[in-house]
Write a protein that holds these residues in place. Structure first.
Motif, short mmCIF file in Angstrom:
data_model
loop_
_atom_site.label_atom_id
_atom_site.label_comp_id
_atom_site.label_asym_id
_atom_site.label_seq_id
_atom_site.Cartn_x
_atom_site.Cartn_y
_atom_site.Cartn_z
N SER A 97 17.05 8.86 16.88
CA SER A 97 16.90 8.86 18.33
C SER A 97 15.43 8.79 18.72
O SER A 97 15.03 8.05 19.62
N LEU A 125 21.49 23.51 27.24
CA LEU A 125 20.82 22.23 26.97
C LEU A 125 20.45 22.11 25.50
O LEU A 125 20.56 21.03 24.91
N THR A 134 19.67 6.53 26.13
CA THR A 134 20.62 7.37 26.86
C THR A 134 21.26 8.42 25.98
O THR A 134 21.78 9.41 26.47
N ASP A 135 21.27 8.22 24.67
CA ASP A 135 21.94 9.22 23.87
C ASP A 135 21.09 10.46 23.65
O ASP A 135 21.55 11.47 23.17
N VAL A 136 19.80 10.38 23.99
CA VAL A 136 18.96 11.55 23.86
C VAL A 136 19.07 12.44 25.09
O VAL A 136 19.17 13.65 25.01
N LEU A 137 19.06 11.82 26.22
CA LEU A 137 19.07 12.60 27.46
C LEU A 137 20.32 12.31 28.29
O LEU A 137 20.27 12.34 29.51
N LYS A 169 20.72 16.06 19.06
CA LYS A 169 20.26 14.69 19.27
C LYS A 169 18.74 14.62 19.27
O LYS A 169 18.14 13.66 18.79
N VAL A 170 18.14 15.67 19.83
CA VAL A 170 16.68 15.68 19.93
C VAL A 170 16.04 15.69 18.54
O VAL A 170 15.01 15.06 18.32
N ARG A 207 23.62 21.49 23.66
CA ARG A 207 24.20 20.18 23.98
C ARG A 207 23.38 19.04 23.41
O ARG A 207 23.92 18.10 22.85
N TYR A 208 22.06 19.13 23.59
CA TYR A 208 21.21 18.00 23.23
C TYR A 208 20.32 18.25 22.03
O TYR A 208 19.69 17.33 21.53
N GLU A 258 23.41 12.40 30.45
CA GLU A 258 23.81 13.38 31.46
C GLU A 258 25.18 13.00 31.98
O GLU A 258 25.33 12.07 32.75
#
Lengths: 229, 301
Positions: free
Chosen positions: B173, B160, B191-194, B167-168, B163-164, B196
């Motif tokens: 964002s 995670l 949606t681009d932060v979390l 972005k985080v 992957r994220y 799935e």
């Protein structure tokens, strides 16, 4: 269906022979498949074409060129002229298997260019089918490198067959069939018959490998033209 | 000038066509080592289709792997499952799993009874990996599995983050998140932060059009069953499964109870795509599998 190896003993070719489902059989056909990634996409359509031809009373041989599929070797160090020789080996093999004195060549995409080249200078190719002929794969695949063809080998392909409009055609009946483009005028001017078959492209990727389209109409047209029905 | 000695690796691999199964409807190609070695032969490789790609494998991977292994002393059979490639669809089966199981059982029978393999290592990519693993658990003649990009629920905290995380920490964002929530308090999280995009474990994967994704528990159970009978396992991952696998060591982080068992090896190719389409990546993969085979099942000298 009879899968087997044939050709050069030191570098055999893989082929699949389909005997005619009914006798007497009056025709024999060698399928010249596409190359590169199109080979993978079109494999199913080529198999189905062979099956339909067989059911219509045709001896059929489809095979893998040197350095492709199950045939021996790698493309490194080969030249495209070897593929033209491969087609000639396949013609001779099918004549032996079938007892026929002449065969038809069905070439798909770059296989059409190879078939036309292989047919030139021979008097045992009775007819030629060019299915969406392609000169060298590089044109179609520009911007999308084909992982199955080394870049230097593409140069060999360009040298071997540069332009589908300039294909050397044998003095036999020729069919051009296409899913989306009309026959190049250079081919039409040489008394080539044309069949337009809109439908899925047998050699295109469609959503991964999950659902490649099979152009059933094109298969039927080819069978009908070849057998005169 | 003295003649140069021809080494075994320079001799041509011997290949022949194989037909077996119901009415000989299954078609394959056997690749045998250039020379028969003395003593007990090592196990052979059985290559399983990936989806509808026929037995040569995606970008001819199976052909090159088979020939590489043959030069190292390992025979192999690459074949087409029913209805794929050159094999007929003549087997009566109630569902796809039963169809594949019947084909693999026939293939292992052929390897043992006709080709004389002393044990089989099953190998496949994606759906081929899944088919290989499923059958391996059921057949004690299978001594090893090479599973390439097996789809399974393997996401970890490390995944995670990989992957994220980028972005985080991206200011835009957060800015959008904060401003959106500040305006109404009811707007959805950006949606681009979390995002799935992974198929949930235990449910079908419309993205891939194949069977249910293995849960972590299911995968661990199968691996333990294989290790309990002393099988050797190689799990290979590319960077092409970004929705599932992103960093070296993720496999053992996801299944910590299996760490430390030398019979279970993992490899990660961070630059390769799912089909190992770059020639260099494919060559690295084949080399990796060949080294694993030699280490796990030492060939005859």
């Amino acid at each position: 269906m009879m899968p087997f190896f044939f050709g050069r003993s030191e570098a055999p070719l893989f082929g699949v022979y389909e005997a005619p489902a009914r006798l007497p059989a009056n025709w024999a056909a060698v399928l010249c498949q596409p190359v590169g990634r199109e080979y993978f996409y079109a494999h199913r359509a080529c198999r189905l074409l062979a099956r339909r031809l067989s059911k219509a009373g045709v001896h059929v041989l489809r095979f893998d060129y040197s350095g492709t599929g199950d045939s021996a070797g790698e493309l490194d160090g080969l030249s495209a002229t070897l593929w033209i020789d491969d087609v000639r080996y396949a013609v001779d093999e099918l004549k032996d298997l079938s007892g026929m004195t002449s065969v038809a060549l069905v070439g798909v995409r770059f296989g059409a260019a190879l078939a036309a080249e292989a047919a030139s200078g021979r008097d045992d190719v009775s007819s030629l089918i060019l299915w969406d002929p392609l000169a060298a794969p590089a044109g179609r695949l520009a911007g999308s490198p084909d992982p199955t063809i080394p870049p230097d080998f593409l140069d060999h392909l360009r040298e071997a067959v540069d332009d589908p409009g300039k294909l050397r055609l044998p003095p036999t009946r020729v069919l051009h069939t296409s899913s989306r483009a009309s026959c190049p005028p250079e081919l039409l001017s040489r008394a080539v018959e044309e069949v337009w078959c809109p439908g899925p492209e047998a050699w295109s990727s469609q959503d991964d490998f999950g659902s490649p389209g099979v152009p059933v109409d094109a298969l039927d047209r080819i069978v009908a033209w070849l057998t005169g029905k | 000038m003295a003649d140069r000695e021809v080494t075994k690796s320079e001799l041509p691999v011997r290949e022949q066509v194989a037909s077996f199964g119901p009415d000989d409807s299954l078609v394959g190609v056997v690749a045998a080592p250039p020379l028969d070695g003395p003593g007990e032969p090592p196990p052979g490789l059985l290559l399983v289709n990936s989806g509808i790609v026929h037995r040569v494998g995606i970008w001819r991977m199976h052909v090159r792997l088979a020939r590489t292994l043959a030069r190292s002393g390992y025979p192999s059979l690459r074949f087409d499952l029913s209805g794929v490639g050159d094999s007929e669809s003549s087997r009566a089966a109630t569902d796809l799993d039963a169809l594949v199981a019947g084909d693999l059982e026939d293939a292992v029978d052929y390897c043992h009874d006709v080709l004389g393999f002393r044990g089989v290592v099953l190998a496949g990519l994606c759906s081929g990996a899944r088919d290989a693993l499923e059958w391996a658990v059921r057949d004690p003649r299978v001594r090893g599995v090479v599973a390439i990009d097996l789809i399974a629920e393997l996401r970890t905290p490390g995944y995670l983050l990989a992957r994220y995380g980028p972005k985080v920490v991206r200011w835009a964002s957060w800015q959008r998140l904060l401003l959106t929530r500040g305006s109404s308090g009811k707007e959805p999280v950006p949606t681009d932060v979390l995002a799935e995009d992974s198929p949930p474990a235990g449910e079908g994967s419309p993205r891939l059009g194949i069977r249910n994704t293995l849960t972590r528990e299911e995968l661990e159970k199968k691996i333990r069953a294989l290790l309990n009978r002393d099988a050797r396992l190689l799990f290979v991952y590319s960077a092409g499964l970004e929705f599932n696998y992103l960093y070296r060591g993720q496999f053992h982080h996801a299944l910590p109870g299996l760490s430390g068992d030398s019979r279970l090896r993992t490899e990660f190719f961070p630059e390769a795509d799912h089909t190992f389409s770059a020639a260099g990546h494919q060559a690295e993969l084949i080399g990796s599998v060949a080294r694993w085979m030699c280490a796990s099942f030492p060939p005859n000298p």
